[in-house]
Motif scaffolding. Sequence first.
Motif, PDB file in Angstrom:
ATOM      1  N   SER A 180      14.341 -10.066   0.038  1.00  0.00           N
ATOM      2  CA  SER A 180      12.894 -10.161  -0.170  1.00  0.00           C
ATOM      3  C   SER A 180      12.153  -9.129   0.678  1.00  0.00           C
ATOM      4  O   SER A 180      11.190  -8.510   0.215  1.00  0.00           O
ATOM      5  CB  SER A 180      12.373 -11.573   0.109  1.00  0.00           C
ATOM      6  N   GLU A 181      12.602  -8.886   1.908  1.00  0.00           N
ATOM      7  CA  GLU A 181      11.974  -7.860   2.747  1.00  0.00           C
ATOM      8  C   GLU A 181      12.223  -6.471   2.186  1.00  0.00           C
ATOM      9  O   GLU A 181      11.333  -5.610   2.222  1.00  0.00           O
ATOM     10  CB  GLU A 181      12.486  -7.958   4.184  1.00  0.00           C
ATOM     11  N   THR A 182      13.410  -6.249   1.648  1.00  0.00           N
ATOM     12  CA  THR A 182      13.731  -4.958   1.039  1.00  0.00           C
ATOM     13  C   THR A 182      12.809  -4.700  -0.146  1.00  0.00           C
ATOM     14  O   THR A 182      12.260  -3.606  -0.302  1.00  0.00           O
ATOM     15  CB  THR A 182      15.210  -4.924   0.590  1.00  0.00           C
ATOM     16  N   ILE A 183      12.632  -5.711  -0.990  1.00  0.00           N
ATOM     17  CA  ILE A 183      11.763  -5.571  -2.159  1.00  0.00           C
ATOM     18  C   ILE A 183      10.320  -5.338  -1.726  1.00  0.00           C
ATOM     19  O   ILE A 183       9.630  -4.477  -2.277  1.00  0.00           O
ATOM     20  CB  ILE A 183      11.904  -6.782  -3.097  1.00  0.00           C
ATOM     21  N   GLU A 184       9.864  -6.057  -0.708  1.00  0.00           N
ATOM     22  CA  GLU A 184       8.501  -5.849  -0.200  1.00  0.00           C
ATOM     23  C   GLU A 184       8.334  -4.423   0.327  1.00  0.00           C
ATOM     24  O   GLU A 184       7.308  -3.782   0.086  1.00  0.00           O
ATOM     25  CB  GLU A 184       8.193  -6.846   0.922  1.00  0.00           C
ATOM     26  N   LYS A 189       3.490   1.747  -3.660  1.00  0.00           N
ATOM     27  CA  LYS A 189       2.024   1.673  -3.568  1.00  0.00           C
ATOM     28  C   LYS A 189       1.481   2.843  -2.760  1.00  0.00           C
ATOM     29  O   LYS A 189       0.432   3.399  -3.092  1.00  0.00           O
ATOM     30  CB  LYS A 189       1.593   0.342  -2.951  1.00  0.00           C
ATOM     31  N   ALA A 190       2.211   3.239  -1.718  1.00  0.00           N
ATOM     32  CA  ALA A 190       1.786   4.393  -0.917  1.00  0.00           C
ATOM     33  C   ALA A 190       1.850   5.673  -1.758  1.00  0.00           C
ATOM     34  O   ALA A 190       0.959   6.525  -1.663  1.00  0.00           O
ATOM     35  CB  ALA A 190       2.658   4.525   0.334  1.00  0.00           C
ATOM     36  N   ILE A 191       2.885   5.787  -2.580  1.00  0.00           N
ATOM     37  CA  ILE A 191       2.995   6.949  -3.468  1.00  0.00           C
ATOM     38  C   ILE A 191       1.824   6.970  -4.440  1.00  0.00           C
ATOM     39  O   ILE A 191       1.185   8.013  -4.645  1.00  0.00           O
ATOM     40  CB  ILE A 191       4.346   6.951  -4.217  1.00  0.00           C
ATOM     41  N   ALA A 192       1.525   5.831  -5.032  1.00  0.00           N
ATOM     42  CA  ALA A 192       0.412   5.749  -5.993  1.00  0.00           C
ATOM     43  C   ALA A 192      -0.921   6.086  -5.316  1.00  0.00           C
ATOM     44  O   ALA A 192      -1.755   6.796  -5.898  1.00  0.00           O
ATOM     45  CB  ALA A 192       0.366   4.360  -6.615  1.00  0.00           C
ATOM     46  N   LYS A 193      -1.104   5.593  -4.096  1.00  0.00           N
ATOM     47  CA  LYS A 193      -2.355   5.856  -3.367  1.00  0.00           C
ATOM     48  C   LYS A 193      -2.492   7.354  -3.068  1.00  0.00           C
ATOM     49  O   LYS A 193      -3.564   7.942  -3.257  1.00  0.00           O
ATOM     50  CB  LYS A 193      -2.371   5.049  -2.065  1.00  0.00           C
ATOM     51  N   ALA A 194      -1.408   7.974  -2.631  1.00  0.00           N
ATOM     52  CA  ALA A 194      -1.445   9.412  -2.331  1.00  0.00           C
ATOM     53  C   ALA A 194      -1.648  10.225  -3.606  1.00  0.00           C
ATOM     54  O   ALA A 194      -2.379  11.224  -3.606  1.00  0.00           O
ATOM     55  CB  ALA A 194      -0.156   9.828  -1.618  1.00  0.00           C
ATOM     56  N   ASN A 195      -1.017   9.789  -4.676  1.00  0.00           N
ATOM     57  CA  ASN A 195      -1.170  10.469  -5.963  1.00  0.00           C
ATOM     58  C   ASN A 195      -2.632  10.424  -6.414  1.00  0.00           C
ATOM     59  O   ASN A 195      -3.190  11.434  -6.854  1.00  0.00           O
ATOM     60  CB  ASN A 195      -0.252   9.828  -7.001  1.00  0.00           C
ATOM     61  N   LYS A 196      -3.248   9.257  -6.290  1.00  0.00           N
ATOM     62  CA  LYS A 196      -4.646   9.097  -6.670  1.00  0.00           C
ATOM     63  C   LYS A 196      -5.553   9.977  -5.811  1.00  0.00           C
ATOM     64  O   LYS A 196      -6.473  10.627  -6.319  1.00  0.00           O
ATOM     65  CB  LYS A 196      -5.063   7.625  -6.544  1.00  0.00           C
ATOM     66  N   ALA A 197      -5.276  10.017  -4.512  1.00  0.00           N
ATOM     67  CA  ALA A 197      -6.092  10.838  -3.605  1.00  0.00           C
ATOM     68  C   ALA A 197      -5.981  12.319  -3.962  1.00  0.00           C
ATOM     69  O   ALA A 197      -6.989  13.042  -3.978  1.00  0.00           O
ATOM     70  CB  ALA A 197      -5.665  10.606  -2.157  1.00  0.00           C
ATOM     71  N   ALA A 198      -4.767  12.768  -4.280  1.00  0.00           N
ATOM     72  CA  ALA A 198      -4.576  14.180  -4.653  1.00  0.00           C
ATOM     73  C   ALA A 198      -5.301  14.491  -5.951  1.00  0.00           C
ATOM     74  O   ALA A 198      -5.965  15.531  -6.067  1.00  0.00           O
ATOM     75  CB  ALA A 198      -3.087  14.487  -4.786  1.00  0.00           C
TER      76      ALA A 198
END
Length: 169
Positions: free
Chosen positions: A43-47, A54-63
Amino acid sequence: MASKTILTTTLTAIALAAAMTGCKGSEPAATTTGASGEPVSVSETIETREANFKAIAKANKAAKEALEDDQPDFATVSASATSIQTDAGKIVALFPKGSGKESGEKTEALPAIWDKPAEFKTAADRLATAAGKLKTAADAKDAAAAKLAMGEIGGACKGCHENFREKKQ
């Protein structure tokens, strides 16, 4: 006196057994082996991997937003590209064997991840490579090349989702 001690001990044991029966989490959490060879919580691995995506998506959106301006914010694009590239490099390690649906945990990861590990690694590498191109373009302040690299990032994400992620309904 002895019967009072026996009664107290018996009642304590019954209360303890009843309390343990009602406890959630009395079963051990699913574990798998991490990159270090040590057991890790599925469960920790999946989290952790969900947070990475989510970090990738956030950075992608910012770029993407930084490139939409008439005067693109290349510093933001460059930082976002570095973030995407770093996080893309973590993807494969965040999918140890045993962290799929067979673990009993909720995950959208398809068995193809473990059935075709070389293809999965290639897909993750494709994202890291595209992010590297984005960083190079941003550092050169080349908006056209940066937009092309953004397209490659989108294509890398889409390709991975199509092959290795359960389709959302």
